[in-house]
Motif scaffolding. Structure first.
Motif, PDB file in Angstrom:
ATOM      1  N   LEU A 191      -7.759  13.905   9.637  1.00 21.32           N
ATOM      2  CA  LEU A 191      -7.195  14.992  10.122  1.00 21.32           C
ATOM      3  C   LEU A 191      -7.209  15.534   8.383  1.00 21.32           C
ATOM      4  CD1 LEU A 191      -5.711  12.443  10.377  1.00 21.32           C
ATOM      5  CD2 LEU A 191      -4.415  12.093   9.700  1.00 21.32           C
ATOM      6  N   ALA A 192      -7.757  16.593   8.191  1.00 22.65           N
ATOM      7  CA  ALA A 192      -7.704  17.711   6.877  1.00 22.65           C
ATOM      8  C   ALA A 192      -6.432  17.881   6.530  1.00 22.65           C
ATOM      9  CB  ALA A 192      -8.188  18.832   7.698  1.00 22.65           C
ATOM     10  N   LEU A 193      -6.852  17.919   4.894  1.00 18.06           N
ATOM     11  CA  LEU A 193      -5.130  18.219   4.396  1.00 18.06           C
ATOM     12  C   LEU A 193      -5.989  19.491   4.037  1.00 18.06           C
ATOM     13  CD1 LEU A 193      -6.505  14.771   3.516  1.00 18.06           C
ATOM     14  CD2 LEU A 193      -5.246  15.569   0.848  1.00 18.06           C
ATOM     15  N   ARG A 194      -4.721  20.337   3.831  1.00 15.43           N
ATOM     16  CA  ARG A 194      -4.715  21.529   4.086  1.00 15.43           C
ATOM     17  C   ARG A 194      -4.996  21.824   2.066  1.00 15.43           C
ATOM     18  NH1 ARG A 194       0.352  21.334   6.802  1.00 15.43           N
ATOM     19  NH2 ARG A 194       0.089  22.016   8.847  1.00 15.43           N
ATOM     20  N   ASP A 195      -4.951  20.893   1.429  1.00 20.16           N
ATOM     21  CA  ASP A 195      -4.915  20.932  -0.416  1.00 20.16           C
ATOM     22  C   ASP A 195      -5.849  19.944  -0.416  1.00 20.16           C
ATOM     23  OD1 ASP A 195      -4.234  21.554  -3.209  1.00 20.16           O
ATOM     24  OD2 ASP A 195      -3.079  21.218  -3.484  1.00 20.16           O
ATOM     25  N   PRO A 196      -6.872  19.545   0.066  1.00 19.79           N
ATOM     26  CA  PRO A 196      -7.459  18.243  -0.532  1.00 19.79           C
ATOM     27  C   PRO A 196      -7.144  17.603  -1.771  1.00 19.79           C
ATOM     28  CG  PRO A 196      -9.046  20.184   0.324  1.00 19.79           C
ATOM     29  CD  PRO A 196      -8.000  21.030   0.347  1.00 19.79           C
ATOM     30  N   ASP A 197      -7.350  16.572  -2.109  1.00 13.11           N
ATOM     31  CA  ASP A 197      -6.844  15.610  -2.793  1.00 13.11           C
ATOM     32  C   ASP A 197      -7.610  14.456  -2.484  1.00 13.11           C
ATOM     33  OD1 ASP A 197      -5.573  15.456  -6.047  1.00 13.11           O
ATOM     34  OD2 ASP A 197      -5.155  14.007  -4.769  1.00 13.11           O
ATOM     35  N   PHE A 198      -8.089  13.198  -3.555  1.00 15.87           N
ATOM     36  CA  PHE A 198      -8.710  12.202  -3.388  1.00 15.87           C
ATOM     37  C   PHE A 198      -7.440  11.375  -3.319  1.00 15.87           C
ATOM     38  CE2 PHE A 198     -12.450  13.735  -4.837  1.00 15.87           C
ATOM     39  CZ  PHE A 198     -13.101  13.303  -3.965  1.00 15.87           C
ATOM     40  N   THR A 199      -6.401  11.570  -4.094  1.00 10.12           N
ATOM     41  CA  THR A 199      -5.229  10.231  -4.174  1.00 10.12           C
ATOM     42  C   THR A 199      -3.970  10.887  -3.471  1.00 10.12           C
ATOM     43  OG1 THR A 199      -5.599  11.184  -6.982  1.00 10.12           O
ATOM     44  CG2 THR A 199      -2.892  10.147  -5.458  1.00 10.12           C
ATOM     45  N   THR A 200      -4.640  12.081  -2.754  1.00 11.96           N
ATOM     46  CA  THR A 200      -3.401  12.201  -1.864  1.00 11.96           C
ATOM     47  C   THR A 200      -3.534  12.023  -0.288  1.00 11.96           C
ATOM     48  OG1 THR A 200      -2.257  14.313  -2.304  1.00 11.96           O
ATOM     49  CG2 THR A 200      -2.040  14.040  -0.196  1.00 11.96           C
ATOM     50  N   ALA A 201      -5.737  11.550   0.039  1.00 11.35           N
ATOM     51  CA  ALA A 201      -6.338  11.218   0.879  1.00 11.35           C
ATOM     52  C   ALA A 201      -6.461   9.538   0.868  1.00 11.35           C
ATOM     53  CB  ALA A 201      -7.249  11.607   1.335  1.00 11.35           C
ATOM     54  N   GLY A 202      -5.932   9.501  -0.228  1.00  8.01           N
ATOM     55  CA  GLY A 202      -5.668   7.646  -0.685  1.00  8.01           C
ATOM     56  C   GLY A 202      -4.472   7.002  -0.260  1.00  8.01           C
ATOM     57  N   ARG A 203      -3.469   8.254   0.030  1.00  7.58           N
ATOM     58  CA  ARG A 203      -2.469   7.406   0.142  1.00  7.58           C
ATOM     59  C   ARG A 203      -2.200   7.699   1.669  1.00  7.58           C
ATOM     60  NH1 ARG A 203       0.821  10.405  -4.968  1.00  7.58           N
ATOM     61  NH2 ARG A 203       0.553   8.754  -6.696  1.00  7.58           N
ATOM     62  N   ILE A 204      -2.380   8.696   1.946  1.00 10.62           N
ATOM     63  CA  ILE A 204      -2.210   8.763   3.757  1.00 10.62           C
ATOM     64  C   ILE A 204      -3.059   8.231   4.609  1.00 10.62           C
ATOM     65  CG2 ILE A 204      -3.149  10.006   5.708  1.00 10.62           C
ATOM     66  CD1 ILE A 204      -2.601  12.385   3.625  1.00 10.62           C
ATOM     67  N   GLU A 205      -4.028   7.356   4.180  1.00 10.96           N
ATOM     68  CA  GLU A 205      -4.960   6.275   4.535  1.00 10.96           C
ATOM     69  C   GLU A 205      -3.956   4.767   3.536  1.00 10.96           C
ATOM     70  OE1 GLU A 205      -9.077   4.136   3.744  1.00 10.96           O
ATOM     71  OE2 GLU A 205      -7.749   4.752   2.005  1.00 10.96           O
ATOM     72  N   GLN A 206      -3.969   4.675   3.056  1.00  7.85           N
ATOM     73  CA  GLN A 206      -2.746   3.413   2.864  1.00  7.85           C
ATOM     74  C   GLN A 206      -1.320   3.558   4.266  1.00  7.85           C
ATOM     75  OE1 GLN A 206      -1.835   3.296  -1.989  1.00  7.85           O
ATOM     76  NE2 GLN A 206      -4.076   3.631  -1.769  1.00  7.85           N
TER      77      GLN A 206
END
Length: 369
Positions: A191-206
């Motif tokens: 899943l490639a984030l359109r607006d990369p962000d560590f916090t958003t990626a972590g929330r998607i994983e959770q």
């Protein structure tokens, strides 16, 4: 008028982030799934049936070449003939082949004149192959062009509305070849984030792991989350993605200030903060007017006409706002209130924001368009 615009922008800036925080966003609106993308297609063809608004053959010789080639493929021998039609235009045809398109499906195409045609209104695109970056033909376009504007011309006047040299053909191309991609055989989907962000990626994983009740995804970096298809026990990548794409999370965004100098538009994010600063602003206007005067000799007398220069220079300085204090702000509403207190136009406000950023008091990414 300037204050009204600032109030509208303040209301939009304050309202939209609040809505985003109250209504989390679907994962499908935040990411691109690995392999699920479109492919660009392009072709070169002819639009015929124009009402005298086509290419001039002398100015666009490639139109004559492609027209001759097409007629010869249809069994018409035109070798050595001279063409002077005014109802034909050479065009580029572009389209996007959506993911998972199947043979026989239809897609929309856009048509743009490349010669000196004046309008594509009423024209028909003749069968045009559309190729991808690999040089293979994936679709064939044909149909009546819906022009993007209209033009009318008379001997002493002309009028143009829109862009008549471009147009579109809804469902104007038929898919002839499918993209060779076996999505069902994937063991992992990124899943490639359109607006990369560590916090958003972590929330998607959770959110994904919580939905399945076990660890099935992991964050690789700020822009990528990997989904293990086997661990989801969904049977196929399509089922797994169908289950997670509607999960909702609250994305984290950087504090940004975006300004458009041409229109004077200013947009601020909810996380923009300004430290306590003092601002002074004023305008200096230099005006120079030239009004030369001609001095002529009397009738039938010797001499010649002389142009005498006559100039007027003036400098005007507006009083400005003095030295105004902008309090340290802890919310977007306070930032807007502090900037509105300066009582300046949006364009002057852009310059003030630039200076505040240069002073290190604007804590946000500053983007100028």
């Amino acid at each position: 008028m300037a204050r009204l615009l600032l109030l509208i922008l303040a209301a939009l800036s304050a309202l939209c982030p609040g809505l985003a925080g109250a209504s989390p966003i679907r994962i499908k609106d935040l990411v691109e799934f690995d392999g699920v993308r479109g492919n660009d297609l392009v072709g070169y063809g002819l639009v015929v049936g124009l009402n005298g608004t086509g290419d001039g053959i002398r100015n666009a010789p490639f139109t004559e070449e492609i027209m001759s080639s097409m007629l010869e493929r249809l069994g018409v021998n035109v070798t050595g003939e001279q063409f002077r039609p005014k109802n034909v235009s050479a065009v580029f045809v572009t389209a996007v082949l959506p993911p998972f398109s199947r043979s026989g499906g239809r897609i929309d195409v856009s048509v743009s004149a490349i010669g000196d045609a004046k309008s594509l209104l009423g024209g028909t695109l003749i069968m045009t192959p559309l190729t991808a970056a690999d040089g293979q033909i994936y679709a064939v376009a044909q149909g009546t062009v819906i022009a993007g504007g209209v033009a009318a011309e008379a001997e002493a006047a002309s009028v143009v509305s829109g862009v008549p040299t471009t147009g579109s053909i809804p469902a104007g191309a038929r898919v002839e070849r499918e993209i060779d991609f076996d999505f069902a055989s994937l063991s992992n989907v990124r899943l490639a984030l359109r607006d990369p962000d560590f916090t958003t990626a972590g929330r998607i994983e959770q959110a994904i792991n919580a939905s399945f009740g076990r660890p099935v995804s992991r964050m690789l970096d700020a822009g990528t989350v990997e989904l293990d298809i086997a661990s989801t026990r969904s049977g196929s990548p399509a089922r797994a993605i169908g289950r997670i794409e509607n999960l909702r999370i609250e994305p984290e965004r950087k504090a940004r200030v975006v300004v458009d100098q041409r229109s004077g538009t200013i947009v601020m994010g909810d996380d923009v903060r300004i430290s306590r600063v003092a601002v002074s602003q004023g305008n200096l206007t230099l005006r120079i007017e030239e009004a030369p005067m001609a001095s002529q000799p009397n009738p039938f007398s010797p001499g010649q006409t002389v142009v005498l220069p006559r100039s007027n220079a003036d400098i005007t300085e507006e009083p400005g706002i003095g030295l105004a204090e902008v309090e340290g702000s802890t919310s977007l509403a306070q930032v807007i209130a502090g900037l509105n207190a300066l009582g300046v136009s949006p364009r002057d406000l852009i310059d003030i924001l630039k200076s505040i950023k240069a002073a290190g008091a604007l804590h946000a990414e500053f983007i100028v368009n």
